[in-house]
Design an enzyme around this catalytic site. Structure first.
Site, PDB file in Angstrom:
ATOM      1  N   ASP A 195       6.307   0.872   6.789  1.00 31.80           N
ATOM      2  CA  ASP A 195       4.902   0.729   6.568  1.00 31.80           C
ATOM      3  C   ASP A 195       4.138   1.785   5.706  1.00 31.80           C
ATOM      4  O   ASP A 195       3.829   3.014   5.978  1.00 31.80           O
ATOM      5  CB  ASP A 195       4.105   0.618   7.833  1.00 31.80           C
ATOM      6  CG  ASP A 195       2.635   0.277   7.843  1.00 31.80           C
ATOM      7  OD1 ASP A 195       1.847   0.489   9.076  1.00 31.80           O
ATOM      8  OD2 ASP A 195       2.092  -0.046   6.602  1.00 31.80           O
TER       9      ASP A 195
ATOM     10  N   GLU B  23      -5.042   2.271   2.780  1.00 34.15           N
ATOM     11  CA  GLU B  23      -5.167   1.117   3.508  1.00 34.15           C
ATOM     12  C   GLU B  23      -5.136   1.546   4.928  1.00 34.15           C
ATOM     13  O   GLU B  23      -5.843   0.781   5.613  1.00 34.15           O
ATOM     14  CB  GLU B  23      -3.747   0.197   3.237  1.00 34.15           C
ATOM     15  CG  GLU B  23      -3.933  -1.114   3.817  1.00 34.15           C
ATOM     16  CD  GLU B  23      -3.335  -1.131   5.421  1.00 34.15           C
ATOM     17  OE1 GLU B  23      -3.972  -1.989   6.160  1.00 34.15           O
ATOM     18  OE2 GLU B  23      -2.920  -0.056   5.974  1.00 34.15           O
ATOM     19  N   GLU B  24      -4.518   2.307   5.218  1.00 35.89           N
ATOM     20  CA  GLU B  24      -4.583   2.719   6.927  1.00 35.89           C
ATOM     21  C   GLU B  24      -5.786   3.312   7.265  1.00 35.89           C
ATOM     22  O   GLU B  24      -5.938   3.298   8.296  1.00 35.89           O
ATOM     23  CB  GLU B  24      -3.468   3.763   7.107  1.00 35.89           C
ATOM     24  CG  GLU B  24      -2.177   3.429   6.750  1.00 35.89           C
ATOM     25  CD  GLU B  24      -1.559   2.275   7.577  1.00 35.89           C
ATOM     26  OE1 GLU B  24      -0.519   1.870   7.583  1.00 35.89           O
ATOM     27  OE2 GLU B  24      -2.441   1.956   8.643  1.00 35.89           O
TER      28      GLU B  24
ATOM     29  N   ASP C  72       3.267  -6.268   3.466  1.00 33.90           N
ATOM     30  CA  ASP C  72       2.592  -5.051   4.425  1.00 33.90           C
ATOM     31  C   ASP C  72       3.068  -5.547   5.779  1.00 33.90           C
ATOM     32  O   ASP C  72       2.305  -5.356   6.821  1.00 33.90           O
ATOM     33  CB  ASP C  72       1.232  -5.007   4.187  1.00 33.90           C
ATOM     34  CG  ASP C  72       0.837  -3.579   5.252  1.00 33.90           C
ATOM     35  OD1 ASP C  72      -0.286  -3.541   5.550  1.00 33.90           O
ATOM     36  OD2 ASP C  72       1.722  -2.854   5.587  1.00 33.90           O
TER      37      ASP C  72
ATOM     38  N   HIS D 103       3.760   3.131  12.742  1.00 34.05           N
ATOM     39  CA  HIS D 103       2.910   4.313  12.778  1.00 34.05           C
ATOM     40  C   HIS D 103       3.661   5.337  13.867  1.00 34.05           C
ATOM     41  O   HIS D 103       2.855   6.047  14.767  1.00 34.05           O
ATOM     42  CB  HIS D 103       1.344   3.756  13.518  1.00 34.05           C
ATOM     43  CG  HIS D 103       0.710   2.794  12.666  1.00 34.05           C
ATOM     44  ND1 HIS D 103      -0.489   2.500  12.795  1.00 34.05           N
ATOM     45  CD2 HIS D 103       0.883   2.558  11.551  1.00 34.05           C
ATOM     46  CE1 HIS D 103      -0.997   1.816  11.777  1.00 34.05           C
ATOM     47  NE2 HIS D 103      -0.099   1.745  10.788  1.00 34.05           N
TER      48      HIS D 103
ATOM     49  N   HIS E  80       0.858  -1.209   0.069  1.00 38.08           N
ATOM     50  CA  HIS E  80      -0.069  -0.043  -0.015  1.00 38.08           C
ATOM     51  C   HIS E  80       1.053   1.173   0.129  1.00 38.08           C
ATOM     52  O   HIS E  80       2.077   1.208   0.652  1.00 38.08           O
ATOM     53  CB  HIS E  80      -1.211   0.018   1.106  1.00 38.08           C
ATOM     54  CG  HIS E  80      -0.517   0.177   2.480  1.00 38.08           C
ATOM     55  ND1 HIS E  80      -0.077   1.265   2.980  1.00 38.08           N
ATOM     56  CD2 HIS E  80      -0.236  -0.869   3.392  1.00 38.08           C
ATOM     57  CE1 HIS E  80       0.161   1.067   4.432  1.00 38.08           C
ATOM     58  NE2 HIS E  80       0.219  -0.251   4.523  1.00 38.08           N
TER      59      HIS E  80
END
Ligand SMILES: [Zn+2]
Length: 499
Positions: free
Chosen positions: A329, A363-364, A391, A462, A317
């Site tokens: 990520d 995606e998030e 991912d 994140h 993604h």
């Protein structure tokens, strides 16, 4: 070396000993003709031999593997994505820049590029501060800083913030056990720890799964008991006082309250102070949810020769959170998938079927890109021969997860033998292999993902520390080798993978 040797050794030993005594006892008896020899059976059990692929195809897979280990294309692309483009929040100008850049890179390789429309959320972060303004043992006139970040999708406090008492609970059970009204008008803290021991033994995904529910539905659970705001302990194993952001979800019918993730350290401090007496906190969060934005999945086809209508997806993604630059990520997943097309181009390889690179959007924040794809390509799902997504960062890969028919395991054994050379011989069945391809998996498309070392992934996941330097170049190449060899194996096998 060590891990595989004992197993094979024990097996070979057990296998030979089992047969030998019998043969020794019976002297000259020879097995009836056509009985596979010991070596044939050993070979079959160890997955030796090309399986459904020809020796030429096996040689091509070895060439692709070795090229991936030599070539730094993925690393160079990642550096541009992280340092030159930066964080790629859904709906942001950087996300659009990334769409245009990835599309241009794929066109430069001669791939047929399509930008597939997807309407995505456009949430923007604002000011975010927290400070304890009264607590047991407080030095007069002082405050204590609380390190926090707004959860994705969170609503805002009033511009000058809110001040309220804090109630701390360890989990939902503890919340349910509180007398009614305890949380009304207060700020609720979910101090649920991330299981670092589970992550340390290689099950980071399991630890994440156990904890992320607090980020996801904690705010609505808190609102349901009258909280004015909610704090959740960061979902991750970082010990560097770093907050981990991530999406929170407000279901219909529940009032939306401001939601932030505090660092593990601040959650433990707040919970300790709350256990001693009243604690008041001032919280300011000023994010905005702007109107949904027009964005795109980037689709790049490397057309097949015999069955161009049949496709094998290789993907990651493209969006990321905004605290770091989205290296693990999921910049890593994007560039190892780009590398697959790059190596097929560089080695002049055109498989039977089309290899389709996809950079999924958003995606998030709800997988809007993936949902758009399944809707747009609904009629072509039978021609989706396989789907691969990376991912989970770029830690050392040890093999391949597969979702679908059990037979896929044995079918793929020759491929895992080729990947054995880079330490990735494992084949493991899994219910799912990637959020963005989950709709395809549910529709019966054989699905795959690299098995990546997840011990450290959730330390940076994140956070503002999700940056280029967290990606080990050799591990990135190993992941690119898996994505490329697997995509080629699925795209050139005589018959499609079982489904
Ligand atoms: Zn991701």
């Amino acid at each position: 070396m060590t891990s595989r040797f004992p197993l094979h050794f024990a097996f070979i030993c057990g296998f030979l000993c089992a047969r030998m005594p019998l043969a020794a006892q019976n002297g000259a008896q020879t097995p009836p003709s056509g009985t596979p020899s010991i070596l044939d059976r050993l070979n079959a059990r160890l997955g030796g031999g090309p399986g459904v692929w020809t020796p030429e195809q096996i040689a091509t897979m070895q060439k692709l593997r070795d090229a991936a280990m030599r070539d730094d294309y993925a690393l160079r692309e990642l550096r541009h994505l992280t340092d030159n483009i930066g964080p790629r929040l859904s709906g942001s100008p950087q996300a659009q820049q990334a769409v245009d850049w990835v599309a241009a890179e794929m066109r430069a390789l001669g791939a047929k590029v399509t930008l597939e429309k997807a309407t995505v959320p456009h949430w923007v972060r604002g000011a975010e501060t927290g400070e304890v303004v009264s607590w047991p043992g407080q030095a007069p006139g002082t405050t204590q800083k609380v390190v926090l970040t707004a959860l994705g999708g969170s609503v805002a406090t009033p511009p000058d913030g809110i001040t309220a008492d804090v109630v701390s609970v360890d989990d939902f059970q503890a919340l349910r056990a509180l007398p009614a009204g305890t949380v009304k008008g207060k700020i609720l803290l979910f101090n649920h720890p991330f299981d670092k021991e589970l992550a340390a033994v290689g099950n980071g995904g399991g630890a994440y799964g156990n904890d992320v529910v607090y980020r996801g539905i904690g705010p609505s659970a808190a609102a349901a008991v009258g909280a004015v705001a909610v704090l959740v302990r960061s979902v991750g194993g970082a010990d560097y006082r770093l907050p981990h952001t991530g999406l929170t979800v407000y279901p219909e019918g529940v009032s939306k309250i401001p939601a932030a993730a505090v660092t593990a350290e601040d959650a433990m401090m707040l919970a300790n102070l709350c256990s001693q007496g009243p604690v008041r906190l001032h919280l300011t969060l000023t994010p905005k949810s702007l109107p949904p934005a027009q964005s795109y999945n980037v689709i790049a086809d490397w057309p097949g020769t015999e069955h161009p209508e049949q496709v094998v997806i290789v993907s990651g993604h493209l969006d990321s959170w905004d605290l770091g630059t989205g290296a693990i990520d999921d910049g890593a997943g994007i560039v190892v998938s780009m590398q697959a097309i790059h190596l097929l181009h560089d080695l002049g390889i055109k498989p039977r079927r089309t290899v389709r690179f996809v950079a999924w959007m958003s995606e998030e924040e709800g997988s809007e890109g993936a949902v758009a794809y399944v809707a747009d390509y609904k009629g072509e799902i039978p021609n989706h021969i396989g789907a691969i997504e990376s991912d989970l960062g770029a830690g050392h890969p040890t093999g391949i997860y597969y979702a679908g028919k059990a037979a896929l395991g044995d079918w793929l054994r020759p491929v895992s033998q080729i990947l054995d050379a880079i330490g990735a011989p494992v084949l493991e069945a899994s219910p799912a292999t990637g959020e963005d391809i989950s709709g395809l998996t549910e529709a019966g498309v054989p699905s795959f993902a690299p098995i990546q070392d997840s011990r450290f992934y959730f330390n940076y996941h994140h956070t503002s520390a999700d940056t280029f330097d967290k990606v080990d170049p050799k591990n990135l190449s190993e992941n690119a080798a898996i994505m490329t060899v697997l995509a080629y194996a699925l795209a050139d096998s005589p018959e499609p993978a079982a489904r």
